[in-house]
Write an enzyme that holds these catalytic residues in place. Structure first.
Site, PDB file in Angstrom:
ATOM      1  N   ASP A  47       0.834  -1.220   0.000  1.00  0.00           N
ATOM      2  CA  ASP A  47       0.000   0.000   0.000  1.00  0.00           C
ATOM      3  C   ASP A  47       0.860   1.257   0.000  1.00  0.00           C
ATOM      4  O   ASP A  47       0.685   2.150  -0.826  1.00  0.00           O
ATOM      5  CB  ASP A  47      -0.827   0.071   1.296  1.00  0.00           C
ATOM      6  CG  ASP A  47      -2.176  -0.576   1.168  1.00  0.00           C
ATOM      7  OD1 ASP A  47      -2.664  -1.115   2.176  1.00  0.00           O
ATOM      8  OD2 ASP A  47      -2.748  -0.540   0.068  1.00  0.00           O
ATOM      9  N   GLU A  70      -5.515   7.135  -0.340  1.00  0.00           N
ATOM     10  CA  GLU A  70      -6.001   6.465   0.867  1.00  0.00           C
ATOM     11  C   GLU A  70      -5.046   6.566   2.066  1.00  0.00           C
ATOM     12  O   GLU A  70      -5.476   6.679   3.196  1.00  0.00           O
ATOM     13  CB  GLU A  70      -6.275   4.991   0.534  1.00  0.00           C
ATOM     14  CG  GLU A  70      -7.159   4.342   1.566  1.00  0.00           C
ATOM     15  CD  GLU A  70      -7.699   2.988   1.138  1.00  0.00           C
ATOM     16  OE1 GLU A  70      -7.283   2.467   0.079  1.00  0.00           O
ATOM     17  OE2 GLU A  70      -8.525   2.455   1.888  1.00  0.00           O
ATOM     18  N   ASP A 123      -6.325   4.740  -5.322  1.00  0.00           N
ATOM     19  CA  ASP A 123      -6.324   3.639  -4.364  1.00  0.00           C
ATOM     20  C   ASP A 123      -5.062   2.820  -4.664  1.00  0.00           C
ATOM     21  O   ASP A 123      -4.977   2.140  -5.688  1.00  0.00           O
ATOM     22  CB  ASP A 123      -7.581   2.761  -4.506  1.00  0.00           C
ATOM     23  CG  ASP A 123      -7.746   1.859  -3.289  1.00  0.00           C
ATOM     24  OD1 ASP A 123      -6.749   1.655  -2.577  1.00  0.00           O
ATOM     25  OD2 ASP A 123      -8.858   1.352  -3.065  1.00  0.00           O
ATOM     26  N   ILE A 125      -3.747   0.182  -3.333  1.00  0.00           N
ATOM     27  CA  ILE A 125      -4.118  -1.237  -3.478  1.00  0.00           C
ATOM     28  C   ILE A 125      -5.590  -1.344  -3.143  1.00  0.00           C
ATOM     29  O   ILE A 125      -6.000  -1.155  -2.002  1.00  0.00           O
ATOM     30  CB  ILE A 125      -3.324  -2.168  -2.546  1.00  0.00           C
ATOM     31  CG1 ILE A 125      -1.888  -2.278  -3.008  1.00  0.00           C
ATOM     32  CG2 ILE A 125      -3.961  -3.567  -2.556  1.00  0.00           C
ATOM     33  CD1 ILE A 125      -1.182  -3.523  -2.534  1.00  0.00           C
ATOM     34  N   ASP A 126      -6.371  -1.615  -4.160  1.00  0.00           N
ATOM     35  CA  ASP A 126      -7.793  -1.843  -3.952  1.00  0.00           C
ATOM     36  C   ASP A 126      -7.984  -3.354  -3.890  1.00  0.00           C
ATOM     37  O   ASP A 126      -7.427  -4.085  -4.708  1.00  0.00           O
ATOM     38  CB  ASP A 126      -8.568  -1.245  -5.138  1.00  0.00           C
ATOM     39  CG  ASP A 126     -10.062  -1.419  -4.982  1.00  0.00           C
ATOM     40  OD1 ASP A 126     -10.559  -1.376  -3.844  1.00  0.00           O
ATOM     41  OD2 ASP A 126     -10.736  -1.597  -6.016  1.00  0.00           O
ATOM     42  N   THR A 128      -7.496  -5.246  -0.787  1.00  0.00           N
ATOM     43  CA  THR A 128      -6.363  -5.716   0.029  1.00  0.00           C
ATOM     44  C   THR A 128      -6.542  -7.177   0.448  1.00  0.00           C
ATOM     45  O   THR A 128      -5.573  -7.921   0.517  1.00  0.00           O
ATOM     46  CB  THR A 128      -6.216  -4.852   1.290  1.00  0.00           C
ATOM     47  OG1 THR A 128      -7.489  -4.712   1.894  1.00  0.00           O
ATOM     48  CG2 THR A 128      -5.694  -3.492   0.972  1.00  0.00           C
ATOM     49  N   ASP A 272     -12.558   4.020  -4.682  1.00  0.00           N
ATOM     50  CA  ASP A 272     -12.994   2.641  -4.949  1.00  0.00           C
ATOM     51  C   ASP A 272     -13.851   2.538  -6.212  1.00  0.00           C
ATOM     52  O   ASP A 272     -14.218   1.423  -6.612  1.00  0.00           O
ATOM     53  CB  ASP A 272     -13.798   2.094  -3.765  1.00  0.00           C
ATOM     54  CG  ASP A 272     -12.892   1.678  -2.606  1.00  0.00           C
ATOM     55  OD1 ASP A 272     -11.733   1.320  -2.876  1.00  0.00           O
ATOM     56  OD2 ASP A 272     -13.356   1.721  -1.446  1.00  0.00           O
TER      57      ASP A 272
HETATM   58  P1  AMP Z   1     -14.261  -5.258  -2.857  1.00  0.00           P
HETATM   59  O1  AMP Z   1     -12.950  -5.783  -3.235  1.00  0.00           O
HETATM   60  O2  AMP Z   1     -15.176  -5.018  -4.022  1.00  0.00           O
HETATM   61  O3  AMP Z   1     -14.912  -6.052  -1.769  1.00  0.00           O
HETATM   62  O4  AMP Z   1     -14.042  -3.800  -2.327  1.00  0.00           O
HETATM   63  C1  AMP Z   1     -12.954  -3.455  -1.559  1.00  0.00           C
HETATM   64  C2  AMP Z   1     -13.228  -2.103  -0.957  1.00  0.00           C
HETATM   65  O5  AMP Z   1     -14.375  -2.168  -0.128  1.00  0.00           O
HETATM   66  C3  AMP Z   1     -12.149  -1.591  -0.053  1.00  0.00           C
HETATM   67  O6  AMP Z   1     -11.260  -0.787  -0.774  1.00  0.00           O
HETATM   68  C4  AMP Z   1     -12.878  -0.790   0.999  1.00  0.00           C
HETATM   69  O7  AMP Z   1     -12.649   0.589   0.858  1.00  0.00           O
HETATM   70  C5  AMP Z   1     -14.349  -1.052   0.709  1.00  0.00           C
HETATM   71  N1  AMP Z   1     -15.158  -1.321   1.897  1.00  0.00           N
HETATM   72  C6  AMP Z   1     -14.780  -1.412   3.191  1.00  0.00           C
HETATM   73  N2  AMP Z   1     -15.858  -1.630   3.988  1.00  0.00           N
HETATM   74  C7  AMP Z   1     -16.945  -1.661   3.184  1.00  0.00           C
HETATM   75  C8  AMP Z   1     -18.344  -1.831   3.413  1.00  0.00           C
HETATM   76  N3  AMP Z   1     -18.845  -2.027   4.632  1.00  0.00           N
HETATM   77  N4  AMP Z   1     -19.171  -1.789   2.349  1.00  0.00           N
HETATM   78  C9  AMP Z   1     -18.679  -1.612   1.108  1.00  0.00           C
HETATM   79  N5  AMP Z   1     -17.364  -1.450   0.837  1.00  0.00           N
HETATM   80  C10 AMP Z   1     -16.499  -1.468   1.852  1.00  0.00           C
HETATM   81 MG    MG Z   2     -10.125   0.189  -2.096  1.00  0.00          MG
END
Ligand code: AMP
Ligand code: MG
Length: 326
Positions: A47, A70, A123, A125-126, A128, A272
Site C-alpha cells: 500500500d 487512501e 487507491d 491497493i484496492d 487488500t 474505490d
Molecule cells: P471489494 O474488493 O469489491 O470487496 O471492495 C474493496 C473495498 O471495499 C475496499 O477498498 C474498501 O474501501 C471497501 N469497503 C470497506 N468496507 C466496506 C463496506 N462495509 N461496504 C462496502 N465497501 C467497503
Molecule cells: Mg479500495
C-alpha cells in the site's frame, strides 16, 4: 484528454511501476512462514510503496494537482513500524531511486483528502483482502475534473488477460478517456485493444459479479434479485475494481453492490469507484447507485449522495433498477 496526453502517459507509467512493485512484494512475502494469517505486513508495505510511487510520479509531472489518496505516513513514522518503513523504502528504491525513508514518507504525503476542481483519486491497493489471498487486487488511479471522471487507469496485476485462457497470461491494464473509449493493455502497457460491454438484452442471459467479502455487499439481496430476474448463472465473486474491468470487456453483465447488512449506511470511497466507473462507461456500460443516481465524486472522499453501486451493460440498467425497488 486523449491517448497521448501527458496525463494519460503519466497515469499509465505510474500504474505500471506500482503494479510491478506490488507483484514483487506479493511474491516475496506472501508465502513466508513467518507471516501469520492476521499479519498484514505485505499489504501494508505494498500500500505504502504503491502510493509513494504513484504520488511521486504524478506530482513530478503535475506539481499543482491535488492527489486524493487512501494512505498517509503517520502510522509508518511510529517507532514500532521502523522495520516496515525500511522495507517500504527498499522496495520503492528498487523502482525509483530514493535517498531516505524520510523522502518516501514525503512522497506518500503528497496524498491529501481534500477534493478540488481538478484532482487525482488513488487507491494504491484496492482489494487488500484479495491481495493477501493471492486473488484479485488493483491499483486504481483517476483524474477528476469538476466532479466528473476524465481519465481512469486500473492495473490488475493478477487478472487473466483472456477469459478463454484463465490460467494463461496474467496482468491487465485498463484505460478509459472520457468520450474516447475504453482499452485493455497487458501489464507492460502493450497489446492495446478496445473493449466493449456485453450485448445481453435479456436479464436471463446476464452474469452478475459481486464482492468476495460479505461485509462489503449484500449477497443475499443480490441472490434474490437474480431469482426475480431469472438470472440462473452463478455470480462471479471477485475482489477489487477488477470487477469493473471484466464487465467493461463483456465477461459479466452486472456488478451489484447493495450495502451489506453488516454496515447498511456505509458510504463508498471515491477511489474505490472513480477509475472503474469510467472504464465501464466508456466501454458502453452504465454506472449509478442502486437508486439510479449518478456517482458523486465532488462532495469529498466519500460518495455522500449515494447508496451502493449498480454497474450494467447499459441495456439492462433500467430493468435492474426497477427490480432493486423490491
Ligand atoms: P471489494 O474488493 O469489491 O470487496 O471492495 C474493496 C473495498 O471495499 C475496499 O477498498 C474498501 O474501501 C471497501 N469497503 C470497506 N468496507 C466496506 C463496506 N462495509 N461496504 C462496502 N465497501 C467497503
Ligand atoms: Mg479500495
Amino acid at each position: 484528454m486523449d491517448q497521448n496526453s501527458p496525463e494519460t502517459m503519466a497515469a499509465i507509467r505510474a500504474a505500471i511501476k506500482a503494479s510491478a512493485l506490488c507483484e514483487r512484494i506479493r511474491t516475496d512475502l506472501a508465502g513466508k512462514e513467518s507471516l501469520l494469517k492476521s499479519d498484514r505486513s505485505p499489504v501494508t508495505i505494498a500500500d505504502y510503496g504503491s502510493q509513494a510511487i504513484v504520488c511521486k510520479m504524478i506530482r513530478e509531472e503535475f506539481p499543482h494537482d491535488t492527489i486524493v489518496a487512501e494512505e498517509d505516513s503517520k502510522e509508518l513514522r511510529k517507532s514500532d513500524r521502523l522495520k516496515i518503513l525500511e522495507q517500504v523504502t527498499n522496495y520503492v528504491n528498487a523502482f525509483i531511486p530514493v535517498s531516505s525513508s524520510e523522502e518516501v514518507c514525503s512522497w506518500i504525503d503528497f496524498g491529501s483528502n481534500s477534493v478540488t476542481d481538478r484532482f487525482w483519486a488513488l487507491d494504491p491497493i484496492d482489494g487488500t483482502k484479495g491481495f493477501l489471498r493471492g486473488d484479485q487486487y488493483a491499483i486504481a488511479l483517476a483524474l477528476i475534473e469538476k466532479g466528473k471522471v476524465a481519465l481512469g487507469v486500473l492495473a490488475c496485476p493478477n487478472l487473466y488477460t483472456d477469459v478463454y485462457h484463465p490460467f494463461g497470461k496474467k496482468g491487465c491494464l485498463f484505460l478509459a478517456l472520457r468520450g474516447k473509449g475504453s482499452f485493455q493493455m497487458d501489464s507492460a502497457g502493450a497489446n492495446k485493444r478496445s473493449i466493449f460491454v456485453s450485448k445481453a438484452k435479456s436479464p436471463s442471459e446476464a452474469i452478475i459479479t459481486e464482492s468476495v467479502e460479505p461485509d462489503h455487499a449484500d449477497h443475499l439481496t443480490h441472490q434474490r434479485l437474480a431469482q426475480k430476474l431469472n438470472i440462473s448463472k452463478l455470480s462471479l465473486r471477485m475482489d477489487s475494481q477488477a470487477k469493473y474491468g471484466i464487465l467493461a470487456r463483456g465477461e459479466v453483465t452486472l456488478y451489484l453492490r447493495v450495502p451489506s447488512p453488516a454496515e447498511p449506511s456505509y458510504k463508498e470511497n471515491i477511489w474505490d469507484h472513480a477509475a472503474g466507473s469510467i472504464i465501464a462507461e466508456e466501454a458502453g456500460g452504465r454506472v449509478t447507485d442502486i437508486l439510479g443516481r449518478p456517482l458523486d465524486f465532488s462532495s469529498g472522499i466519500k460518495m455522500e449522495k449515494n447508496r451502493g453501486v449498480l454497474v450494467s451493460n447499459g441495456i439492462l440498467h433500467e430493468v435492474v433498477l426497477k427490480a432493486l425497488e423490491m
